[in-house]
Design a protein around this motif. Structure first.
Motif, PDB file in Angstrom:
ATOM      1  N   GLY A 189     -13.998 -79.409 -24.049  1.00 29.55           N
ATOM      2  CA  GLY A 189     -15.274 -79.804 -23.897  1.00 29.55           C
ATOM      3  C   GLY A 189     -15.716 -80.321 -22.575  1.00 29.55           C
ATOM      4  O   GLY A 189     -14.868 -80.731 -21.555  1.00 29.55           O
ATOM      5  N   LEU A 223     -15.485 -85.142 -27.285  1.00 36.49           N
ATOM      6  CA  LEU A 223     -15.973 -84.277 -28.397  1.00 36.49           C
ATOM      7  C   LEU A 223     -16.102 -85.323 -29.586  1.00 36.49           C
ATOM      8  O   LEU A 223     -15.231 -86.428 -29.754  1.00 36.49           O
ATOM      9  CB  LEU A 223     -14.581 -83.653 -28.999  1.00 36.49           C
ATOM     10  CG  LEU A 223     -14.289 -82.268 -27.845  1.00 36.49           C
ATOM     11  CD1 LEU A 223     -13.031 -81.518 -28.258  1.00 36.49           C
ATOM     12  CD2 LEU A 223     -15.622 -81.487 -27.872  1.00 36.49           C
ATOM     13  N   ASN A 252     -11.853 -84.856 -24.530  1.00 32.95           N
ATOM     14  CA  ASN A 252     -12.740 -83.729 -24.521  1.00 32.95           C
ATOM     15  C   ASN A 252     -11.938 -82.430 -24.802  1.00 32.95           C
ATOM     16  O   ASN A 252     -12.235 -81.259 -24.877  1.00 32.95           O
ATOM     17  CB  ASN A 252     -13.147 -83.830 -23.330  1.00 32.95           C
ATOM     18  CG  ASN A 252     -12.367 -83.268 -22.195  1.00 32.95           C
ATOM     19  OD1 ASN A 252     -11.360 -83.712 -21.975  1.00 32.95           O
ATOM     20  ND2 ASN A 252     -12.735 -82.694 -21.217  1.00 32.95           N
ATOM     21  N   GLN A 292     -20.500 -82.727 -29.458  1.00 36.00           N
ATOM     22  CA  GLN A 292     -19.989 -83.679 -28.295  1.00 36.00           C
ATOM     23  C   GLN A 292     -20.734 -85.102 -28.364  1.00 36.00           C
ATOM     24  O   GLN A 292     -21.913 -84.876 -29.041  1.00 36.00           O
ATOM     25  CB  GLN A 292     -20.065 -83.007 -26.772  1.00 36.00           C
ATOM     26  CG  GLN A 292     -19.368 -81.792 -26.486  1.00 36.00           C
ATOM     27  CD  GLN A 292     -19.350 -81.563 -25.161  1.00 36.00           C
ATOM     28  OE1 GLN A 292     -18.317 -80.705 -24.639  1.00 36.00           O
ATOM     29  NE2 GLN A 292     -20.431 -81.845 -24.423  1.00 36.00           N
TER      30      GLN A 292
END
Length: 103
Positions: free
Chosen positions: A36, A40, A61, A86
């Motif tokens: 990400g 997340l 992430n 996210q």
């Protein structure tokens, strides 16, 4: 794949790439990886338009998991895709795979 930010994600099912249509005599097995651009919030494996498996205890992430379907659909086709959310509100979706499990 679609996304509101450049969120790299991978979702492979039984070694078949997103967009694949295939038959198998095994339960669907997914290799999922996400990198990400922010922390997340939630990762959801969607099966036939319903949230099938949800991971929401994610730290950081990145997210990686190997997941095996424990109740495969054996009376028709299963359509699976991955949805990523996210904490900053950005999202990503994988292209679906269509899987028919033949007993």
């Amino acid at each position: 794949m679609a996304a509101t930010d450049e969120i790299p994600l991978g979702c492979v099912c039984n070694n078949e790439l997103p967009g694949s249509i295939f038959e198998t005599d095994e339960a669907p097995k997914f290799q999922i990886s996400i990198n990400g651009t922010a922390l997340l919030k939630r990762v959801t494996l969607v099966r036939n338009e319903k949230n099938y498996q949800v991971w929401d205890e994610i730290e950081g992430n990145t997210f990686e998991i190997d997941f095996e379907e424990n109740e495969p659909i054996t009376d028709g086709e299963g359509r699976y895709y991955l949805r990523v959310e996210q904490v900053d509100g950005n999202m990503a979706w994988s292209s679906p795979v269509w899987v028919t499990v033949k007993p």
